[in-house]
Enzyme design. Structure first.
Site, short mmCIF file in Angstrom:
data_model
loop_
_atom_site.label_atom_id
_atom_site.label_comp_id
_atom_site.label_asym_id
_atom_site.label_seq_id
_atom_site.Cartn_x
_atom_site.Cartn_y
_atom_site.Cartn_z
N GLU A 62 -10.55 0.92 5.28
CA GLU A 62 -10.26 2.22 5.91
C GLU A 62 -11.35 3.23 5.60
OE1 GLU A 62 -6.31 3.78 5.31
OE2 GLU A 62 -6.82 5.68 6.30
N LYS A 110 1.32 -4.98 1.26
CA LYS A 110 -0.02 -4.37 1.18
C LYS A 110 -0.06 -3.45 -0.03
CE LYS A 110 -1.54 -0.99 4.04
NZ LYS A 110 -1.87 0.08 3.06
#
Ligand code: KIV
Length: 264
Positions: free
Chosen positions: A181, A116
């Site tokens: 997010e 990631k």
């Protein structure tokens, strides 16, 4: 529970079928086994370990060596879920070459299946280079913890146009999924509808293709602060303290060990 290992194509398939994806963090073998047996799809060895394991105030201090060490533990504990290693601050920002080499270490040395990285358009060349090297990439948009100082704190990100553009760019560059997010749910819903790859939300509302939370938040092991988006499913911190207190009391009182705990 299906025992087939979760793969990158399987996650894309889940989106096509409208099946939700569950991702959680883990940082060691013990908890990796637990979350894997609980049936999550993806286990992220997050750089959040700098906060919830190491006690730092941000994720910035996590190093490559630490991330590889923890990813190795997690990969050994997981049989089914896809293991994703989180590339720490400054392991991919300085240059493409450094980014590819460090990402490759997660697969080669630690047993992860993907990495990631944080960022949108600016990461397009790296996502392409990683794809060329055979390394699957989970992108991360919105609130970027590695840019906490640039953002002036952990703030909800509301620039709809930029977020939609970044999401399209990381998808086109080859990311297999994207973490969203700290984004208002109306925006993450639009991104989710616009992309063919799955979106995995944390503080991004109800309409993402999947959800991720930090293990220590879910279990009540990290109680320093609890963001609005966290749901605590257990209070293991209190349980653990109670158990240790009992042990201590019994030792002090001479009630432990008993005869049955002694060798003859
Ligand atoms: O580091 C981490 O744990 C993360 C997740 C919360 C998405 O980036």
């Amino acid at each position: 529970m299906a025992t087939q290992p979760v793969t990158v194509p399987a996650l894309l398939d889940k989106k096509k079928k409208g099946e939700r994806i569950c991702m959680i963090t883990a940082y060691d073998w013990t908890f990796a086994r637990i979350v894997d047996r609980a049936g999550v799809d993806v286990v992220l060895v997050g750089d959040s370990l700098a906060m919830v394991v190491q006690g730092h105030g941000t994720s910035l201090p996590a190093t490559m060596d630490q991330m590889l060490y923890h990813t190795g533990m997690v990969a050994r504990g997981v049989e089914r879920a896809l293991v994703v290693g989180d590339m720490p601050f400054l392991s991919y920002q300085p240059s493409l070459e450094e980014g590819v080499r460090n990402a490759g270490r997660f697969l080669k040395e630690a047993g992860a299946a993907a990495v990631k990285i944080e960022g949108g358009a600016v990461r397009e060349p790296l996502i392409r280079a990683l794809g060329d090297a055979g390394i699957p990439v989970l992108a991360h948009l919105g609130l970027l913890p590695q840019s906490v100082h640039l953002m002036g704190g952990y703030k909800v990100q509301r620039e709809e146009e930029r977020l939609l553009r970044d999401a399209a760019i990381v998808e086109q560059a080859g990311a297999f999924a994207v973490v969203l997010e700290g984004i208002p749910e109306a925006i993450s819903q639009k991104i989710t509808e616009a992309l063919a790859i799955p979106t995995i939300g944390i503080g991004a509302g109800r309409y993402c293709d999947g959800q991720v939370l930090v293990l220590h938040d879910v279990l009540g092991l990290f109680t320093e602060f609890t963001p609005k988006f966290v749901k605590r499913y257990a209070d293991l911190g209190a349980l653990a303290m109670e158990a240790v207190r009992l042990f201590r009391d019994e030792v002090v009182a001479g009630a432990f060990p008993e005869e049955k705990h002694a060798y003859r």
